[in-house]
Design a protein around this motif. Sequence first.
Motif, PDB file in Angstrom:
ATOM      1  N   GLU A  83       0.627  -1.467   0.054  1.00  0.00           N
ATOM      2  CA  GLU A  83       0.084   0.139   0.034  1.00  0.00           C
ATOM      3  C   GLU A  83       0.896   1.388   0.116  1.00  0.00           C
ATOM      4  OE1 GLU A  83      -2.844   2.622   3.209  1.00  0.00           O
ATOM      5  OE2 GLU A  83      -2.982   0.042   2.974  1.00  0.00           O
ATOM      6  N   LEU A  84       1.864   1.288   0.915  1.00  0.00           N
ATOM      7  CA  LEU A  84       2.702   2.566   0.963  1.00  0.00           C
ATOM      8  C   LEU A  84       3.918   2.651   0.165  1.00  0.00           C
ATOM      9  CD1 LEU A  84       2.824   2.473   4.760  1.00  0.00           C
ATOM     10  CD2 LEU A  84       1.161   3.908   3.573  1.00  0.00           C
ATOM     11  N   GLN A  85       4.357   1.591  -0.553  1.00  0.00           N
ATOM     12  CA  GLN A  85       5.302   1.590  -1.566  1.00  0.00           C
ATOM     13  C   GLN A  85       6.348   2.513  -0.809  1.00  0.00           C
ATOM     14  OE1 GLN A  85       5.768  -0.143  -4.629  1.00  0.00           O
ATOM     15  NE2 GLN A  85       4.185  -1.103  -3.311  1.00  0.00           N
ATOM     16  N   PRO A  86       7.221   1.908   0.323  1.00  0.00           N
ATOM     17  CA  PRO A  86       7.976   2.946   1.100  1.00  0.00           C
ATOM     18  C   PRO A  86       9.217   2.744   0.502  1.00  0.00           C
ATOM     19  CG  PRO A  86       7.704   0.767   2.366  1.00  0.00           C
ATOM     20  CD  PRO A  86       6.725   0.850   1.241  1.00  0.00           C
ATOM     21  N   GLY A  87      10.299   3.742   0.445  1.00  0.00           N
ATOM     22  CA  GLY A  87      11.855   3.824  -0.124  1.00  0.00           C
ATOM     23  C   GLY A  87      12.408   3.010   0.978  1.00  0.00           C
ATOM     24  N   LEU A  88      12.202   2.600   1.959  1.00  0.00           N
ATOM     25  CA  LEU A  88      13.005   1.860   2.843  1.00  0.00           C
ATOM     26  C   LEU A  88      12.117   1.246   4.155  1.00  0.00           C
ATOM     27  CD1 LEU A  88      15.933   1.083   4.267  1.00  0.00           C
ATOM     28  CD2 LEU A  88      15.774   2.905   5.500  1.00  0.00           C
ATOM     29  N   VAL A  89      12.480  -0.184   4.156  1.00  0.00           N
ATOM     30  CA  VAL A  89      11.762  -0.797   5.271  1.00  0.00           C
ATOM     31  C   VAL A  89      12.636  -1.152   6.061  1.00  0.00           C
ATOM     32  CG1 VAL A  89      10.265  -2.831   5.764  1.00  0.00           C
ATOM     33  CG2 VAL A  89       9.953  -1.876   3.634  1.00  0.00           C
ATOM     34  N   VAL A  90      12.521  -0.889   7.327  1.00  0.00           N
ATOM     35  CA  VAL A  90      13.389  -1.016   8.542  1.00  0.00           C
ATOM     36  C   VAL A  90      12.670  -2.036   9.404  1.00  0.00           C
ATOM     37  CG1 VAL A  90      14.767  -0.049  10.558  1.00  0.00           C
ATOM     38  CG2 VAL A  90      14.290   1.459   8.370  1.00  0.00           C
ATOM     39  N   VAL A  91      13.485  -3.089   9.701  1.00  0.00           N
ATOM     40  CA  VAL A  91      13.017  -4.316  10.644  1.00  0.00           C
ATOM     41  C   VAL A  91      14.018  -4.306  11.732  1.00  0.00           C
ATOM     42  CG1 VAL A  91      12.337  -6.737  11.064  1.00  0.00           C
ATOM     43  CG2 VAL A  91      12.056  -5.613   8.622  1.00  0.00           C
ATOM     44  N   THR A 122      14.094  -1.702  -0.824  1.00  0.00           N
ATOM     45  CA  THR A 122      15.350  -1.694   0.084  1.00  0.00           C
ATOM     46  C   THR A 122      14.420  -2.195   1.604  1.00  0.00           C
ATOM     47  OG1 THR A 122      16.535   0.045  -0.903  1.00  0.00           O
ATOM     48  CG2 THR A 122      17.260  -0.734   1.023  1.00  0.00           C
ATOM     49  N   VAL A 123      15.245  -3.257   2.133  1.00  0.00           N
ATOM     50  CA  VAL A 123      14.654  -3.783   3.274  1.00  0.00           C
ATOM     51  C   VAL A 123      16.136  -3.936   4.114  1.00  0.00           C
ATOM     52  CG1 VAL A 123      13.496  -5.485   4.614  1.00  0.00           C
ATOM     53  CG2 VAL A 123      12.755  -4.844   2.338  1.00  0.00           C
ATOM     54  N   VAL A 124      15.945  -3.575   5.287  1.00  0.00           N
ATOM     55  CA  VAL A 124      17.200  -3.850   6.324  1.00  0.00           C
ATOM     56  C   VAL A 124      16.637  -4.285   7.589  1.00  0.00           C
ATOM     57  CG1 VAL A 124      18.385  -1.823   5.093  1.00  0.00           C
ATOM     58  CG2 VAL A 124      17.173  -1.316   7.265  1.00  0.00           C
ATOM     59  N   ILE A 125      17.531  -4.892   8.296  1.00  0.00           N
ATOM     60  CA  ILE A 125      17.286  -5.479   9.719  1.00  0.00           C
ATOM     61  C   ILE A 125      18.345  -5.272  10.625  1.00  0.00           C
ATOM     62  CG2 ILE A 125      17.999  -7.660   9.088  1.00  0.00           C
ATOM     63  CD1 ILE A 125      15.752  -8.977  10.809  1.00  0.00           C
ATOM     64  N   ALA A 149      23.678   6.995   7.587  1.00  0.00           N
ATOM     65  CA  ALA A 149      24.250   7.059   6.218  1.00  0.00           C
ATOM     66  C   ALA A 149      23.410   6.390   5.215  1.00  0.00           C
ATOM     67  CB  ALA A 149      25.770   6.654   6.166  1.00  0.00           C
ATOM     68  N   LEU A 150      22.738   5.157   5.475  1.00  0.00           N
ATOM     69  CA  LEU A 150      22.057   4.391   4.509  1.00  0.00           C
ATOM     70  C   LEU A 150      20.659   5.259   4.243  1.00  0.00           C
ATOM     71  CD1 LEU A 150      21.386   0.981   3.389  1.00  0.00           C
ATOM     72  CD2 LEU A 150      19.439   2.201   4.328  1.00  0.00           C
ATOM     73  N   ALA A 151      20.220   5.396   5.468  1.00  0.00           N
ATOM     74  CA  ALA A 151      18.990   6.239   5.612  1.00  0.00           C
ATOM     75  C   ALA A 151      18.803   7.706   4.804  1.00  0.00           C
ATOM     76  CB  ALA A 151      18.186   6.328   6.872  1.00  0.00           C
ATOM     77  N   ALA A 152      19.951   8.258   5.069  1.00  0.00           N
ATOM     78  CA  ALA A 152      20.232   9.480   4.384  1.00  0.00           C
ATOM     79  C   ALA A 152      20.288   9.513   2.725  1.00  0.00           C
ATOM     80  CB  ALA A 152      21.585  10.198   4.920  1.00  0.00           C
ATOM     81  N   ARG A 153      20.802   8.334   2.389  1.00  0.00           N
ATOM     82  CA  ARG A 153      20.754   7.977   0.911  1.00  0.00           C
ATOM     83  C   ARG A 153      19.527   7.561   0.328  1.00  0.00           C
ATOM     84  NH1 ARG A 153      25.627   5.515   2.457  1.00  0.00           N
ATOM     85  NH2 ARG A 153      24.596   3.525   1.964  1.00  0.00           N
ATOM     86  N   THR A 154      18.687   7.182   1.010  1.00  0.00           N
ATOM     87  CA  THR A 154      17.396   6.660   0.600  1.00  0.00           C
ATOM     88  C   THR A 154      16.563   7.754   0.074  1.00  0.00           C
ATOM     89  OG1 THR A 154      17.655   4.766   2.014  1.00  0.00           O
ATOM     90  CG2 THR A 154      15.435   4.966   1.252  1.00  0.00           C
TER      91      THR A 154
END
Length: 134
Positions: free
Chosen positions: A47-55, A83-86, A123-128
């Motif tokens: 639904e949201l099509q996020p640029g980043l998923v943080v788990v 992009t999905v990170v954990i 740093a990763l989130a700032a580039r997302t």
Amino acid sequence: MLLTDTSSDAHTWNLVYLQLVLEEIGHTVANLGPCPPDDLVVRSCLELQPGLVVVSSVNGHGFNDGLRLIRALRSRPELAATTVVIGGKLVTDGLRNVGMIRRLTAAGYDRVFDDGELPAFRALAARTPYRAVS
């Protein structure tokens, strides 16, 4: 951004902290809160099509829960490029190993963060993409 715990993780302080970090960078954050079922995470991503998923995980079951979640996410072609990170406490013994990280990345995570890697996460989130303009 979509922020979530794993389905068995009832902790919230980690989510509040990470939401503040992401908002400080300039992102809009949808926080699913503690113990979200995998299907809720998948539906929210669709639904949201996020640029980043943080788990995030604090309870030590993030490795097993995270494997199941990423398989559910990657089974959807619409989420293949998301992009999905954990990160967090992914195992109960507190030990991290290369095999665990390899299994998580082989399953589809773009990055696995260890405790103390907040600068790398920032740093990763700032580039997302999809940052809010302030």
